[in-house]
Design a protein around this motif. Structure first.
Motif, PDB file in Angstrom:
ATOM      1  N   TYR A 200     -64.415  -8.956  73.023  1.00  9.38           N
ATOM      2  CA  TYR A 200     -65.247  -8.480  71.908  1.00  9.38           C
ATOM      3  C   TYR A 200     -65.460  -6.966  71.963  1.00  9.38           C
ATOM      4  CZ  TYR A 200     -66.234 -13.389  71.067  1.00  9.38           C
ATOM      5  OH  TYR A 200     -66.106 -14.725  70.792  1.00  9.38           O
ATOM      6  N   PHE A 201     -65.718  -6.453  73.167  1.00 12.90           N
ATOM      7  CA  PHE A 201     -65.988  -5.026  73.288  1.00 12.90           C
ATOM      8  C   PHE A 201     -64.786  -4.193  72.851  1.00 12.90           C
ATOM      9  CE2 PHE A 201     -66.039  -1.002  75.585  1.00 12.90           C
ATOM     10  CZ  PHE A 201     -67.323  -0.555  75.364  1.00 12.90           C
ATOM     11  N   GLY A 202     -63.574  -4.638  73.173  1.00 12.92           N
ATOM     12  CA  GLY A 202     -62.376  -3.864  72.849  1.00 12.92           C
ATOM     13  C   GLY A 202     -61.798  -4.148  71.483  1.00 12.92           C
ATOM     14  N   TRP A 203     -62.481  -4.996  70.698  1.00 15.72           N
ATOM     15  CA  TRP A 203     -61.960  -5.365  69.379  1.00 15.72           C
ATOM     16  C   TRP A 203     -61.760  -4.134  68.494  1.00 15.72           C
ATOM     17  CZ3 TRP A 203     -64.108  -4.601  64.541  1.00 15.72           C
ATOM     18  CH2 TRP A 203     -63.487  -5.264  63.478  1.00 15.72           C
ATOM     19  N   ALA A 204     -62.747  -3.260  68.437  1.00 15.92           N
ATOM     20  CA  ALA A 204     -62.646  -2.078  67.564  1.00 15.92           C
ATOM     21  C   ALA A 204     -61.515  -1.164  68.005  1.00 15.92           C
ATOM     22  CB  ALA A 204     -63.974  -1.321  67.562  1.00 15.92           C
ATOM     23  N   ALA A 205     -61.391  -0.933  69.317  1.00 20.43           N
ATOM     24  CA  ALA A 205     -60.331  -0.060  69.815  1.00 20.43           C
ATOM     25  C   ALA A 205     -58.956  -0.609  69.446  1.00 20.43           C
ATOM     26  CB  ALA A 205     -60.453   0.093  71.331  1.00 20.43           C
ATOM     27  N   ALA A 206     -58.778  -1.934  69.584  1.00 22.27           N
ATOM     28  CA  ALA A 206     -57.483  -2.534  69.264  1.00 22.27           C
ATOM     29  C   ALA A 206     -57.186  -2.466  67.771  1.00 22.27           C
ATOM     30  CB  ALA A 206     -57.455  -3.981  69.754  1.00 22.27           C
ATOM     31  N   ARG A 207     -58.192  -2.785  66.940  1.00 23.67           N
ATOM     32  CA  ARG A 207     -57.959  -2.797  65.492  1.00 23.67           C
ATOM     33  C   ARG A 207     -57.724  -1.388  64.949  1.00 23.67           C
ATOM     34  NH1 ARG A 207     -58.040  -7.071  67.092  1.00 23.67           N
ATOM     35  NH2 ARG A 207     -55.876  -6.406  67.238  1.00 23.67           N
ATOM     36  N   ILE A 208     -58.487  -0.407  65.424  1.00 25.72           N
ATOM     37  CA  ILE A 208     -58.303   0.971  64.948  1.00 25.72           C
ATOM     38  C   ILE A 208     -56.915   1.473  65.330  1.00 25.72           C
ATOM     39  CG2 ILE A 208     -59.081   3.357  65.227  1.00 25.72           C
ATOM     40  CD1 ILE A 208     -61.934   2.206  65.535  1.00 25.72           C
ATOM     41  N   ASP A 209     -56.478   1.161  66.550  1.00 22.06           N
ATOM     42  CA  ASP A 209     -55.132   1.567  66.957  1.00 22.06           C
ATOM     43  C   ASP A 209     -54.075   0.892  66.093  1.00 22.06           C
ATOM     44  OD1 ASP A 209     -53.348   2.895  69.052  1.00 22.06           O
ATOM     45  OD2 ASP A 209     -52.682   0.806  69.161  1.00 22.06           O
ATOM     46  N   ASP A 210     -54.271  -0.384  65.749  1.00 24.18           N
ATOM     47  CA  ASP A 210     -53.318  -1.069  64.869  1.00 24.18           C
ATOM     48  C   ASP A 210     -53.207  -0.347  63.524  1.00 24.18           C
ATOM     49  OD1 ASP A 210     -52.720  -3.019  66.718  1.00 24.18           O
ATOM     50  OD2 ASP A 210     -54.072  -4.524  65.863  1.00 24.18           O
ATOM     51  N   VAL A 211     -54.348   0.048  62.977  1.00 25.14           N
ATOM     52  CA  VAL A 211     -54.347   0.730  61.676  1.00 25.14           C
ATOM     53  C   VAL A 211     -53.653   2.093  61.772  1.00 25.14           C
ATOM     54  CG1 VAL A 211     -55.820   1.781  59.916  1.00 25.14           C
ATOM     55  CG2 VAL A 211     -56.391  -0.474  60.831  1.00 25.14           C
ATOM     56  N   LEU A 212     -54.015   2.883  62.791  1.00 26.61           N
ATOM     57  CA  LEU A 212     -53.429   4.215  62.940  1.00 26.61           C
ATOM     58  C   LEU A 212     -51.938   4.146  63.245  1.00 26.61           C
ATOM     59  CD1 LEU A 212     -56.205   6.074  64.988  1.00 26.61           C
ATOM     60  CD2 LEU A 212     -55.730   6.244  62.539  1.00 26.61           C
ATOM     61  N   ASN A 213     -51.497   3.053  63.855  1.00 24.67           N
ATOM     62  CA  ASN A 213     -50.098   2.927  64.251  1.00 24.67           C
ATOM     63  C   ASN A 213     -49.231   2.259  63.193  1.00 24.67           C
ATOM     64  OD1 ASN A 213     -48.636   3.794  66.547  1.00 24.67           O
ATOM     65  ND2 ASN A 213     -50.074   2.721  67.883  1.00 24.67           N
ATOM     66  N   TYR A 214     -49.824   1.723  62.146  1.00 22.62           N
ATOM     67  CA  TYR A 214     -49.065   0.897  61.209  1.00 22.62           C
ATOM     68  C   TYR A 214     -47.890   1.663  60.590  1.00 22.62           C
ATOM     69  CZ  TYR A 214     -47.977  -2.487  57.578  1.00 22.62           C
ATOM     70  OH  TYR A 214     -47.312  -3.392  56.781  1.00 22.62           O
ATOM     71  N   LEU A 215     -48.151   2.784  59.967  1.00 29.92           N
ATOM     72  CA  LEU A 215     -47.063   3.560  59.358  1.00 29.92           C
ATOM     73  C   LEU A 215     -46.168   4.234  60.391  1.00 29.92           C
ATOM     74  CD1 LEU A 215     -48.835   5.122  56.239  1.00 29.92           C
ATOM     75  CD2 LEU A 215     -47.129   3.295  56.282  1.00 29.92           C
ATOM     76  N   PRO A 216     -46.720   4.880  61.432  1.00 30.23           N
ATOM     77  CA  PRO A 216     -45.839   5.486  62.436  1.00 30.23           C
ATOM     78  C   PRO A 216     -44.875   4.491  63.067  1.00 30.23           C
ATOM     79  CG  PRO A 216     -48.070   6.272  62.731  1.00 30.23           C
ATOM     80  CD  PRO A 216     -48.139   5.195  61.689  1.00 30.23           C
ATOM     81  N   ALA A 217     -45.345   3.269  63.358  1.00 27.11           N
ATOM     82  CA  ALA A 217     -44.487   2.278  63.999  1.00 27.11           C
ATOM     83  C   ALA A 217     -43.304   1.924  63.105  1.00 27.11           C
ATOM     84  CB  ALA A 217     -45.291   1.026  64.335  1.00 27.11           C
ATOM     85  N   ARG A 218     -43.534   1.823  61.821  1.00 28.91           N
ATOM     86  CA  ARG A 218     -42.437   1.460  60.926  1.00 28.91           C
ATOM     87  C   ARG A 218     -41.477   2.627  60.698  1.00 28.91           C
ATOM     88  NH1 ARG A 218     -46.226  -1.619  61.329  1.00 28.91           N
ATOM     89  NH2 ARG A 218     -46.061  -3.832  60.829  1.00 28.91           N
ATOM     90  N   LEU A 219     -41.993   3.836  60.722  1.00 34.12           N
ATOM     91  CA  LEU A 219     -41.100   4.994  60.665  1.00 34.12           C
ATOM     92  C   LEU A 219     -40.313   5.137  61.962  1.00 34.12           C
ATOM     93  CD1 LEU A 219     -43.403   7.591  58.884  1.00 34.12           C
ATOM     94  CD2 LEU A 219     -41.420   6.401  57.925  1.00 34.12           C
ATOM     95  N   THR A 220     -40.939   4.806  63.085  1.00 26.91           N
ATOM     96  CA  THR A 220     -40.223   4.811  64.354  1.00 26.91           C
ATOM     97  C   THR A 220     -39.111   3.770  64.347  1.00 26.91           C
ATOM     98  OG1 THR A 220     -42.218   5.507  65.536  1.00 26.91           O
ATOM     99  CG2 THR A 220     -40.461   4.543  66.854  1.00 26.91           C
ATOM    100  N   ALA A 221     -39.420   2.566  63.867  1.00 28.08           N
ATOM    101  CA  ALA A 221     -38.411   1.514  63.782  1.00 28.08           C
ATOM    102  C   ALA A 221     -37.242   1.948  62.900  1.00 28.08           C
ATOM    103  CB  ALA A 221     -39.040   0.231  63.238  1.00 28.08           C
ATOM    104  N   LEU A 222     -37.557   2.566  61.763  1.00 29.06           N
ATOM    105  CA  LEU A 222     -36.500   3.052  60.875  1.00 29.06           C
ATOM    106  C   LEU A 222     -35.659   4.117  61.579  1.00 29.06           C
ATOM    107  CD1 LEU A 222     -35.184   3.186  58.076  1.00 29.06           C
ATOM    108  CD2 LEU A 222     -36.949   4.836  57.416  1.00 29.06           C
ATOM    109  N   SER A 223     -36.309   5.003  62.323  1.00 32.50           N
ATOM    110  CA  SER A 223     -35.586   6.053  63.046  1.00 32.50           C
ATOM    111  C   SER A 223     -34.663   5.456  64.092  1.00 32.50           C
ATOM    112  CB  SER A 223     -36.574   7.005  63.717  1.00 32.50           C
ATOM    113  OG  SER A 223     -37.456   7.559  62.776  1.00 32.50           O
ATOM    114  N   TYR A 224     -35.151   4.464  64.849  1.00 33.93           N
ATOM    115  CA  TYR A 224     -34.307   3.819  65.852  1.00 33.93           C
ATOM    116  C   TYR A 224     -33.078   3.186  65.203  1.00 33.93           C
ATOM    117  CZ  TYR A 224     -38.027   4.110  69.424  1.00 33.93           C
ATOM    118  OH  TYR A 224     -38.961   4.543  70.337  1.00 33.93           O
TER     119      TYR A 224
END
Length: 317
Positions: A200-224
């Motif tokens: 429960y304590f780490g829920w916010a950290a995990a969800r915020i990272d998911d949001v911030l990483n959503y577009l970068p991860a897909r651009l990284t995948a496209l680059s690979y």
């Protein structure tokens, strides 16, 4: 003197080139110097985050405490980066330094190359130990292919976390964006576990990272995919990523594995529990030399990002 230097900078560089050249300078600093060996800001941030977690993670209203802890750990530094923002040479230099501290490209490559050398020398115990420094799975019983697979997976996934995510947010908001992303990603690595202590304590950290990483991860995948076997990389991303637990690691590793012609995923032991993970990629199991191929794929992708960013800056100048 400072005013003269700023005047020269303003006359020499159109504003559209400030951030692209700062990004290039930060990447070169990371490539030449790597992470500072002592007093790295992220190490100090980690100590601060541990202190905040121990003070607030006491079982009562853990989810709200986690949100408060995230805000206390991250937002003051983001506000400080905003306060330092200037549109002159010193502002350019600040952006460069902030992105440099947010990047971990050379460190990522050095860890991978150490494991590759161990495997090439036939020193499996050393390879198991060193790959254990960069992955959270149990490594003491891995064979050579298992060690190579763990290292390739870490290289591909952390290429996004240590390089492309920070660069994406830098493109949008300069050094402020790089600081926000890197600190949020660090808290996810520290608190984003689904165990009793952090569920429960780490829920916010995990969800915020998911949001911030959503577009970068897909651009990284496209680059690979673009920088390797494109057709296979795109097909693996489309077909296999939805079956992966992490919404962002799945596209990155599926596209990277397909682009390299490797099979990743499968069974692994995390925190004493055996997890059966879906397969990623197509081809053969990884070998020692594939670690260097994964590092090269990350570097080609980074070169592509920088080239496109500089071209866009020149076009807008």
């Amino acid at each position: 003197m400072s005013q003269t230097l700023s005047d020269l900078w303003l006359s020499a560089f159109p504003s559209a080139l400030w951030l692209p050249t700062a990004a290039l300078a930060a990447v070169l600093l990371d490539r030449l110097l790597g992470e500072v060996p002592r007093w790295h800001p992220l190490a100090g941030f980690g100590n601060l985050a541990s202190f905040i977690e121990k003070a607030l993670n006491r079982g009562c209203c853990a989810r709200m405490a986690g949100i408060l802890a995230w805000a206390l750990a991250v937002l003051p530094w983001v506000a400080l980066a905003i306060w330092f923002k200037r549109y002159d040479f010193w502002g350019w230099l600040t952006d460069t330094v902030l992105l440099y501290f947010a990047l971990g490209g050379r460190s990522l490559a050095e860890h991978g190359e150490r494991v590759a050398r161990d495997l090439a020398a036939g020193d499996l115990p050393a390879a198991r130990e060193h790959v254990g420094w960069i992955v959270s799975r149990k490594t003491s019983e891995l064979d050579e292919s298992g060690v190579a697979k763990a290292c390739v997976e870490s290289t591909l996934e952390n290429g996004n976390d240590a390089i492309f995510g920070a660069l994406f947010w830098f493109v949008l908001f300069g050094g402020v964006g790089a600081v926000l992303f890197r600190l949020a990603n660090t808290l996810d690595a520290m608190w984003g576990y689904k165990n009793e202590r952090f569920f429960y304590f780490g829920w916010a950290a995990a969800r915020i990272d998911d949001v911030l990483n959503y577009l970068p991860a897909r651009l990284t995948a496209l680059s690979y995919a673009l920088c390797g076997e494109t057709k296979r990389g795109m097909a693996c991303w489309r077909r296999q990523a939805p079956g992966w637990d992490s919404p962002n690691a799945g596209p990155v590793m599926a596209a990277g594995a397909g682009s390299l012609g490797l099979i990743l995923g499968g069974a692994a032991i995390y925190h004493g529990k055996l997890e059966e993970r879906p397969p990623l990629g197509e081809g053969r199991p990884p070998r020692a030399e594939d670690v260097s191929r994964a590092i090269a794929l990350v570097r080609r992708s980074l070169a592509l990002w920088l080239a496109l960013y500089l071209m866009a800056g020149v076009a807008c100048a």
